[in-house]
Motif scaffolding. Sequence first.
Motif, PDB file in Angstrom:
ATOM      1  N   MET A  97      -7.392   9.625   8.530  1.00 53.92           N
ATOM      2  CA  MET A  97      -7.671   8.761   7.386  1.00 53.92           C
ATOM      3  C   MET A  97      -6.372   8.147   6.853  1.00 53.92           C
ATOM      4  O   MET A  97      -6.206   7.987   5.653  1.00 53.92           O
ATOM      5  CB  MET A  97      -8.361   9.554   6.273  1.00 53.92           C
ATOM      6  CG  MET A  97      -9.682  10.139   6.633  1.00 53.92           C
ATOM      7  SD  MET A  97     -10.955   8.887   6.600  1.00 53.92           S
ATOM      8  CE  MET A  97     -12.366   9.806   7.128  1.00 53.92           C
ATOM      9  N   SER A  98      -5.469   7.797   7.750  1.00 53.55           N
ATOM     10  CA  SER A  98      -4.149   7.313   7.331  1.00 53.55           C
ATOM     11  C   SER A  98      -4.227   6.033   6.496  1.00 53.55           C
ATOM     12  O   SER A  98      -3.370   5.790   5.646  1.00 53.55           O
ATOM     13  CB  SER A  98      -3.244   7.091   8.545  1.00 53.55           C
ATOM     14  OG  SER A  98      -3.817   6.131   9.413  1.00 53.55           O
ATOM     15  N   ASP A  99      -5.261   5.211   6.698  1.00 58.76           N
ATOM     16  CA  ASP A  99      -5.411   3.984   5.909  1.00 58.76           C
ATOM     17  C   ASP A  99      -5.741   4.278   4.451  1.00 58.76           C
ATOM     18  O   ASP A  99      -5.578   3.425   3.590  1.00 58.76           O
ATOM     19  CB  ASP A  99      -6.519   3.098   6.490  1.00 58.76           C
ATOM     20  CG  ASP A  99      -6.157   2.520   7.843  1.00 58.76           C
ATOM     21  OD1 ASP A  99      -4.957   2.524   8.172  1.00 58.76           O
ATOM     22  OD2 ASP A  99      -7.064   2.068   8.554  1.00 58.76           O
ATOM     23  N   LEU A 100      -6.212   5.486   4.174  1.00 61.90           N
ATOM     24  CA  LEU A 100      -6.629   5.835   2.818  1.00 61.90           C
ATOM     25  C   LEU A 100      -5.588   6.675   2.068  1.00 61.90           C
ATOM     26  O   LEU A 100      -5.789   7.008   0.912  1.00 61.90           O
ATOM     27  CB  LEU A 100      -7.964   6.588   2.874  1.00 61.90           C
ATOM     28  CG  LEU A 100      -9.095   5.866   3.612  1.00 61.90           C
ATOM     29  CD1 LEU A 100     -10.342   6.717   3.636  1.00 61.90           C
ATOM     30  CD2 LEU A 100      -9.382   4.515   3.003  1.00 61.90           C
ATOM     31  N   VAL A 101      -4.469   6.987   2.733  1.00 62.07           N
ATOM     32  CA  VAL A 101      -3.420   7.808   2.127  1.00 62.07           C
ATOM     33  C   VAL A 101      -2.850   7.096   0.901  1.00 62.07           C
ATOM     34  O   VAL A 101      -2.544   5.912   0.937  1.00 62.07           O
ATOM     35  CB  VAL A 101      -2.295   8.098   3.147  1.00 62.07           C
ATOM     36  CG1 VAL A 101      -1.086   8.713   2.469  1.00 62.07           C
ATOM     37  CG2 VAL A 101      -2.803   9.007   4.247  1.00 62.07           C
ATOM     38  N   GLY A 102      -2.748   7.853  -0.192  1.00 61.47           N
ATOM     39  CA  GLY A 102      -2.162   7.329  -1.412  1.00 61.47           C
ATOM     40  C   GLY A 102      -3.121   6.579  -2.319  1.00 61.47           C
ATOM     41  O   GLY A 102      -2.818   6.334  -3.474  1.00 61.47           O
ATOM     42  N   LYS A 103      -4.281   6.201  -1.809  1.00 64.52           N
ATOM     43  CA  LYS A 103      -5.262   5.500  -2.637  1.00 64.52           C
ATOM     44  C   LYS A 103      -5.964   6.496  -3.555  1.00 64.52           C
ATOM     45  O   LYS A 103      -6.128   7.652  -3.216  1.00 64.52           O
ATOM     46  CB  LYS A 103      -6.296   4.789  -1.773  1.00 64.52           C
ATOM     47  CG  LYS A 103      -5.752   3.603  -1.041  1.00 64.52           C
ATOM     48  CD  LYS A 103      -6.874   2.873  -0.363  1.00 64.52           C
ATOM     49  CE  LYS A 103      -6.358   1.625   0.304  1.00 64.52           C
ATOM     50  NZ  LYS A 103      -7.450   0.864   0.898  1.00 64.52           N
ATOM     51  N   SER A 104      -6.379   6.011  -4.691  1.00 70.16           N
ATOM     52  CA  SER A 104      -7.079   6.846  -5.657  1.00 70.16           C
ATOM     53  C   SER A 104      -8.583   6.606  -5.528  1.00 70.16           C
ATOM     54  O   SER A 104      -9.028   5.470  -5.416  1.00 70.16           O
ATOM     55  CB  SER A 104      -6.603   6.494  -7.065  1.00 70.16           C
ATOM     56  OG  SER A 104      -7.229   7.309  -8.005  1.00 70.16           O
ATOM     57  N   PHE A 105      -9.345   7.687  -5.556  1.00 65.80           N
ATOM     58  CA  PHE A 105     -10.799   7.605  -5.448  1.00 65.80           C
ATOM     59  C   PHE A 105     -11.429   8.362  -6.603  1.00 65.80           C
ATOM     60  O   PHE A 105     -10.926   9.398  -7.024  1.00 65.80           O
ATOM     61  CB  PHE A 105     -11.282   8.217  -4.125  1.00 65.80           C
ATOM     62  CG  PHE A 105     -10.735   7.517  -2.923  1.00 65.80           C
ATOM     63  CD1 PHE A 105     -11.343   6.381  -2.428  1.00 65.80           C
ATOM     64  CD2 PHE A 105      -9.590   7.983  -2.304  1.00 65.80           C
ATOM     65  CE1 PHE A 105     -10.831   5.717  -1.331  1.00 65.80           C
ATOM     66  CE2 PHE A 105      -9.070   7.329  -1.201  1.00 65.80           C
ATOM     67  CZ  PHE A 105      -9.686   6.198  -0.714  1.00 65.80           C
TER      68      PHE A 105
END
Length: 117
Positions: free
Chosen positions: A101-109
Amino acid sequence: MKTINILKSLVTVIIVMITLPGFASSDPTEINSKESKMKRIVSAAVDFPCCLIDQSDRMNIVTVNFNVAEDGHVIVNEINGNPTFTSHVKEKLEKLVLKKMSDLVGKSFVYRFVFSK
């Protein structure tokens, strides 16, 4: 001479078109697909706490804000709701590792879990 200039311009445009996608960010449909996959994984990981079935006589909502770390672990930033249920959700999420899920690293959910009998 005019033909050579047109060919140079055409070659330049082709080179730019070939190399440009490498610099662009990931495909939004791919990111949305990964977010959907992550949502399914997170939903499956957080089950209804068996020990609370008899104690719960109403709907309990837990809202959690989290990020995905580089190693795939879930980092809970903020969590709100019934303290018993929030501790259960936090425990389940912090044990979760989201691979690839490297594209989602650092994003807030922000996810909302609804527990009801």
